[in-house]
Design a protein around this motif. Structure first.
Motif, PDB file in Angstrom:
ATOM      1  N   GLU A  68      12.004  38.244 -19.943  1.00 41.71           N
ATOM      2  CA  GLU A  68      11.191  37.250 -19.253  1.00 41.71           C
ATOM      3  C   GLU A  68      11.257  35.891 -19.950  1.00 41.71           C
ATOM      4  O   GLU A  68      11.384  34.849 -19.297  1.00 41.71           O
ATOM      5  N   ALA A  69      11.169  35.898 -21.274  1.00 41.04           N
ATOM      6  CA  ALA A  69      11.212  34.651 -22.035  1.00 41.04           C
ATOM      7  C   ALA A  69      12.573  33.970 -21.879  1.00 41.04           C
ATOM      8  O   ALA A  69      12.650  32.760 -21.642  1.00 41.04           O
ATOM      9  N   ASN A  70      13.640  34.738 -21.980  1.00 38.53           N
ATOM     10  CA  ASN A  70      14.984  34.170 -21.838  1.00 38.53           C
ATOM     11  C   ASN A  70      15.218  33.627 -20.437  1.00 38.53           C
ATOM     12  O   ASN A  70      15.771  32.540 -20.274  1.00 38.53           O
ATOM     13  N   ALA A  71      14.796  34.366 -19.420  1.00 42.34           N
ATOM     14  CA  ALA A  71      14.984  33.913 -18.036  1.00 42.34           C
ATOM     15  C   ALA A  71      14.239  32.608 -17.787  1.00 42.34           C
ATOM     16  O   ALA A  71      14.781  31.687 -17.156  1.00 42.34           O
ATOM     17  N   ALA A  72      13.019  32.501 -18.274  1.00 40.28           N
ATOM     18  CA  ALA A  72      12.238  31.284 -18.090  1.00 40.28           C
ATOM     19  C   ALA A  72      12.890  30.109 -18.810  1.00 40.28           C
ATOM     20  O   ALA A  72      12.971  28.997 -18.267  1.00 40.28           O
TER      21      ALA A  72
END
Length: 81
Positions: A68-72
């Motif tokens: 989630e952090a990487n995608a954001a």
């Protein structure tokens, strides 16, 4: 004590002129989501200051919720690059 208290960061947030992406987890034991919502509004000089809340995310979202952090982060960089 946190960084905001240490160097007077809060007093300078209105000087930040770049886009801001603030990732915050609902399971953060250090800072609360309401605190993040309050502080993101302090970036008044930013063309876009966005808070993204990650359900279940802990203080280090890149460790607790890396996908989630990487995608954001990737979406943010693609948008502003």
């Amino acid at each position: 004590m946190h960084l905001g208290d240490h160097d007077g960061l809060h007093g300078r947030l209105d000087e930040v002129g770049c886009p801001i992406l603030w990732l915050h987890g609902t399971a953060d034991q250090v800072y609360s989501v309401p605190n993040a919502r309050e502080e993101i509004r302090m970036f008044t000089g930013s063309p876009a200051a966005r808070l993204e809340v990650i359900e279940g995310g802990q203080h280090f979202r890149s460790a607790s919720h890396p996908a989630e952090a990487n995608a954001a982060a990737i979406e943010f960089v693609k948008h502003w690059a």
